[in-house]
Structure formats: structure tokens, C-alpha cells
Design an enzyme around this catalytic site. Sequence first.
Site, PDB file in Angstrom:
ATOM      1  N   GLU A 183       0.816  -1.252  -0.040  1.00 30.46           N
ATOM      2  CA  GLU A 183       0.156   0.012  -0.024  1.00 30.46           C
ATOM      3  C   GLU A 183       0.854   1.322   0.035  1.00 30.46           C
ATOM      4  O   GLU A 183       0.495   2.337  -0.717  1.00 30.46           O
ATOM      5  CB  GLU A 183      -0.937  -0.058   1.369  1.00 30.46           C
ATOM      6  CG  GLU A 183      -1.770   1.291   1.374  1.00 30.46           C
ATOM      7  CD  GLU A 183      -2.781   1.651   0.513  1.00 30.46           C
ATOM      8  OE1 GLU A 183      -3.325   2.618   0.720  1.00 30.46           O
ATOM      9  OE2 GLU A 183      -2.973   0.700  -0.462  1.00 30.46           O
ATOM     10  N   ASN A 184       1.727   1.219   0.606  1.00 34.25           N
ATOM     11  CA  ASN A 184       2.884   2.633   0.964  1.00 34.25           C
ATOM     12  C   ASN A 184       4.058   2.243   0.442  1.00 34.25           C
ATOM     13  O   ASN A 184       4.918   2.994   0.778  1.00 34.25           O
ATOM     14  CB  ASN A 184       2.598   2.850   2.353  1.00 34.25           C
ATOM     15  CG  ASN A 184       1.338   3.242   2.853  1.00 34.25           C
ATOM     16  OD1 ASN A 184       0.682   4.239   2.525  1.00 34.25           O
ATOM     17  ND2 ASN A 184       0.755   2.551   3.745  1.00 34.25           N
ATOM     18  N   HIS A 210      -4.942   3.722   0.231  1.00 31.51           N
ATOM     19  CA  HIS A 210      -4.363   4.685  -0.577  1.00 31.51           C
ATOM     20  C   HIS A 210      -3.900   4.059  -1.938  1.00 31.51           C
ATOM     21  O   HIS A 210      -3.206   4.757  -2.829  1.00 31.51           O
ATOM     22  CB  HIS A 210      -2.983   4.775  -0.084  1.00 31.51           C
ATOM     23  CG  HIS A 210      -2.922   5.793   1.306  1.00 31.51           C
ATOM     24  ND1 HIS A 210      -3.717   6.902   1.649  1.00 31.51           N
ATOM     25  CD2 HIS A 210      -2.528   5.230   2.550  1.00 31.51           C
ATOM     26  CE1 HIS A 210      -3.495   7.381   2.685  1.00 31.51           C
ATOM     27  NE2 HIS A 210      -2.942   6.492   3.320  1.00 31.51           N
TER      28      HIS A 210
END
Length: 270
Positions: free
Chosen positions: A39-40, A68
Amino acid sequence: MKILVLGDVYGRIWRKAVTKELPKLKEKYKPDFVIVNIENATSGRWPIEKHARELSDLWIDLMTTWDHIFDNITKIEDYLNEDSTNIIRWANFYENKNFKIPGKWYKVIEKNAKKLLVIHLIWEVFMNKKVNNPFEVSEDIIEKFKWENLDGIIIDFHKEASAEWYWLWFHLDWKVSAIFWTHTHVQTNDELILPKWTWYLSDVWMNWPLYSVIWADFESVEKRFLTWLNKWKIEQSLDKNYVVSWAIFEIWDNMKCENIEKIRIRGKLD
């Protein structure tokens, strides 16, 4: 069948740490499948295509996402829509009938004569996203594959509220092989095999610079904490001390979980 699950890969340091530690874990545990949350992966936000492909080249079988997912949509959309992509988004993302949301929302991965269904969902509570009911969506997907010759079914849930996930593991016990949660950035101490042999863990945790505010440089968040103004940019921590967090579980031939183990490694990049 052994499945190795890696928590949230967060930014530059984490990508390097995963590159360093993953081959060692593969050699030690010899997993049939490796699943990683990305995700990041790009500066604390949804990865660009370049970083997603770099992680995929580490022989990661599937990559899951979080809230996100579309932060860098123009730099990842084509890859999400490729037939061969090994990234999945949440299955219960709300879709307008006139506009198609990029990406696949579940996937069957096959390797070494093993066949695994992976479903990715997000909670409704506190997420500020328009989503369909995750309980109904999970049931619909499981029903769709009930006549498939699968060796296991696992679910990655992105969540905030504890009540939802406690009810879900009760609801899906015996219907799936494993359920693990992500998002809270703390590896929980509640792993267990449920009464009907489904594996459960509230949060796998994340992979991040050890000396940071989750992922951010201490000095870059200082003014925000002291003043509560958001005008200062939060910078990614580049501290070379890292933590990587994993979980590994084994599934019997009857699709039920046999054994689980959490893994937490501290290290430092050169």
C-alpha cells in the site's frame, strides 16, 4: 502448503529491507506462496509501477493494497489492468455502472500444483470510502468458487474497528483457510486457529524504519504535533535501522490451517 505473508511495505528503506530479508526467509521456511502488502511502497503512498515491478521481481506471488490504492493512479493504472498483474485491490470497492474501477479484486494463484484463492476487502467503518458490504461480498466470491478444486482460501482485510473483524472471523470460520488484518501498524498478539480450523491474526504489522513516526522523519512531524497545523510537509524517514514483520501459516489438504508463526526481524542497511 505454506504461505508467507508480509505486512505493509513502507517507502524506500522498507523496499530495500524486504529485498535483503526475503531471500533468507524463503530459504528458511520454503513457502509455496509469498503475499505482500504494498500500500505505501512509494514514499508512504500507493506504489508507482516501477516499484511494484521491482517487488514482483523478488518472486512475490501476489501483492495486496489498502485505502491509498489510487494515490498514484496515473503511474500504476496500466499495470493494474494487465492480465498478468499480480496486484489486487479491494473486492468491495463501490463501482458506478458507467465507470470501471481499475484492477482485479481477487485472484487465484497457482504454483507447484497448488491453487490458492486470495480475496482482498476493506471495512466500512472509519475508512471514508464508499464501499459495498464486505460480509456480503466475501460470501459472493466464496460461493462463486465453491466447485473449484482449491487448496486454500485466504482473505486480507483492511480495517479499523475491532467489532467488525471479530464478528467476521466467527462468520467465516471453516469457510476460508486464513484471515489476516492490516492497517493499524501494530503486530497483534492474538494469533490463533479458530474452532473450525481457520487461521486468524488481527494485524500482521508493517515494514518500516525503526526510528520513525510510523514512517515519517521525527523532525518533520514535530511542528505538526506541537501546533496542530498541517502546513508543514511530512518527510519520509531514511533511517537505515528497520523492522520487517511477517507471518507464516500452513494449510492441510482439507484447506484448514495447521500451524501459524509470527516473524519479526530487526536489521540495518549498509
